[in-house]
Write an enzyme that holds these catalytic residues in place. Structure first.
Site, PDB file in Angstrom:
ATOM      1  N   SER A 200       0.898  -1.313  -0.121  1.00  0.00           N
ATOM      2  CA  SER A 200       0.014  -0.043   0.039  1.00  0.00           C
ATOM      3  C   SER A 200       1.027   1.199  -0.132  1.00  0.00           C
ATOM      4  O   SER A 200       2.112   1.132   0.224  1.00  0.00           O
ATOM      5  CB  SER A 200      -0.895  -0.114   1.389  1.00  0.00           C
ATOM      6  N   LYS A 201       0.265   2.376   0.186  1.00  0.00           N
ATOM      7  CA  LYS A 201       1.012   3.593  -0.119  1.00  0.00           C
ATOM      8  C   LYS A 201       1.869   3.795   0.962  1.00  0.00           C
ATOM      9  O   LYS A 201       3.011   4.291   0.769  1.00  0.00           O
ATOM     10  CB  LYS A 201       0.110   4.785   0.237  1.00  0.00           C
TER      11      LYS A 201
END
Ligand code: GLU
Length: 425
Positions: A200-201
């Protein structure tokens, strides 16, 4: 082989999508040859925007991944999907249910699909309800549209992320209702961050756009992304794109999650950066920075210290135009002795017939000797005077690139600042 990359334009192209695109492309360009179709799965009319489509095409173009057919819009094929839904109802494969349409799934037995990475996968029909293929307004649902499109487009291999595995038996059942054999599937392993959690980010750059903005080279990204779940053997890390095309095969794609580690990508990118010819790196930097005044000699001396294109400016902007002096750097090196070291250096440099590296170095080392100080007592004030910082490419190379007038001018400005500040000696 007929392959397709089928992104949903609901956002940017993420690392996982880039890997799916790359693997499809490598197969299509490989020795068995193939056609790569780009299909935009834009049936979610609210989230699928033209900007998102543009972003995805941009990202693919930047990655230098091309396609042979398309981009085709799935939404524009709505009438084909409706036609097949009507036929399935007419033939009894599907039935209306309160306005919606459901596919008839046998109560017993199982559907087996062949997966190039996982082998045969069997799904028990008992676990699959009669699922909806059209809403009550007649609009087709995702699994119906994908299977009809894959059939119509003659897709032989569906290479996609693991997250689609649960859709696979439903799509295979639609194929059956269409009277066609399903394609071969290949479900790519999940991507994790270095901490073992789903990518994810939090784990750094999440989209291809961000990778570009962070100064990675597309060829390095292709190399690194290819290794997220695939390897030619246990040890080889560097592959040219040509080699990837020759050696990539689904048989060597792993089933276990792959780890995206931006630190490794940086390291790999650094090697690609250092291998570029300075003229080529200069070209790339000019495009990256959007300015055509980046001098090649400045790039040549910064290259060794760069891992990404973004590393250039903080390191070497002073070679392009004067930079504000960092106060901390100034305070650190412009203490006792700096004024004398700078003054003597200035005289020694001004005496040089030719302002070039070897002569420069000899002259400045002469100053070190004459003053009987450590080299950095001379070199650091010069470095801060010309670059404004304590870290820069080599000082002799830097002065050479700046040239006599610019170098002396900046040293004079530093001497002046020392004088007006009441200067130390
Ligand atoms: N549109 C799907 C996605 O972007 C991919 C569907 C497929 O490859 O079958 O995740």
């Amino acid at each position: 082989m007929r392959l397709r990359f089928a992104p949903s334009p609901t956002g940017a192209l993420h690392i996982g999508g880039a890997r799916t695109a790359l693997y499809n492309w490598l197969l299509a360009r490989g020795s068995t040859g193939g056609i790569l179709i780009l299909r935009i799965e834009d049936t979610d009319r609210e989230r699928s925007t033209p900007e998102n489509v543009e972003q995805i095409l941009d990202a693919l173009t930047w990655l230098e991944l091309d396609w042979d057919e398309g981009p085709l819009s799935q939404a524009e094929r709505g009438s084909r999907h409706r036609e097949e839904i009507a036929r399935m109802v007419a033939e009894g494969h599907a039935y209306p249910d309160e306005g919606a349409v459901r596919l008839r799934v046998p109560d017993e037995g199982a559907t087996t699909v062949s997966d190039a990475i996982r082998g045969e996968i069997t799904f028990q029909h008992a676990d699959i309800d009669d699922f909806v293929i059209a809403r009550s307004d007649g609009s087709p649902l995702y699994n119906l549209a994908v299977a009809v499109d894959d059939r119509d487009m003659g897709v032989t291999h569906v290479v996609r992320g693991d997250d689609h595995l649960s859709n696979t038996p439903r799509q295979a059942l639609v194929f059956k209702a269409l009277g066609a054999a399903p394609p071969t599937y290949a479900h790519l392993p999940l991507l994790h961050g270095p901490d073992g959690k789903k990518l994810s980010k939090r784990h750094g750059a999440a989209s291809v756009q961000e990778l570009r903005e962070r100064g990675y080279l597309p060829e390095a990204v292709r190399n690194y992304v290819a290794l997220l779940g695939w390897g030619a053997d246990a040890t080889t890390t560097f592959f040219t794109t040509r080699e990837l095309i020759e050696r990539f095969s689904l048989e060597r794609v792993s089933r276990s999650p792959a780890v995206f580690d931006e630190v490794k990508l940086r390291w790999m990118n650094g090697r690609y950066v250092r291998e570029l010819a300075p003229a080529e790196l200069t070209e790339r930097l000019r495009r990256f920075l959007g300015r055509d005044d980046i001098p090649e000699p400045a790039v040549a001396i910064a290259q060794e210290k760069m891992q990404t294109l973004a590393d250039f400016w903080p390191l070497a902007a002073f070679l392009v135009e004067p930079q504000a002096t960092d106060d901390v750097a100034w305070a650190k090196v412009m203490g006792d002795g700096a004024s004398e070291a700078l003054g003597r250096s200035r005289e020694a440099l001004a005496r040089l017939d030719r302002f070039e590296e070897a002569g420069l170095e000899a002259a400045l080392r002469g100053v070190v000797e004459a003053l009987d100080v450590k080299p950095k007592a001379v070199f650091q004030p010069i470095r801060v005077a010309v670059s404004g910082r304590t870290i820069s490419p080599g000082i002799f190379e830097s002065l050479t690139v700046l040239g006599r007038d610019e170098s002396l001018g900046r040293i004079d400005a530093a001497l002046e600042r020392l004088r007006t500040a009441g200067g130390s000696t």
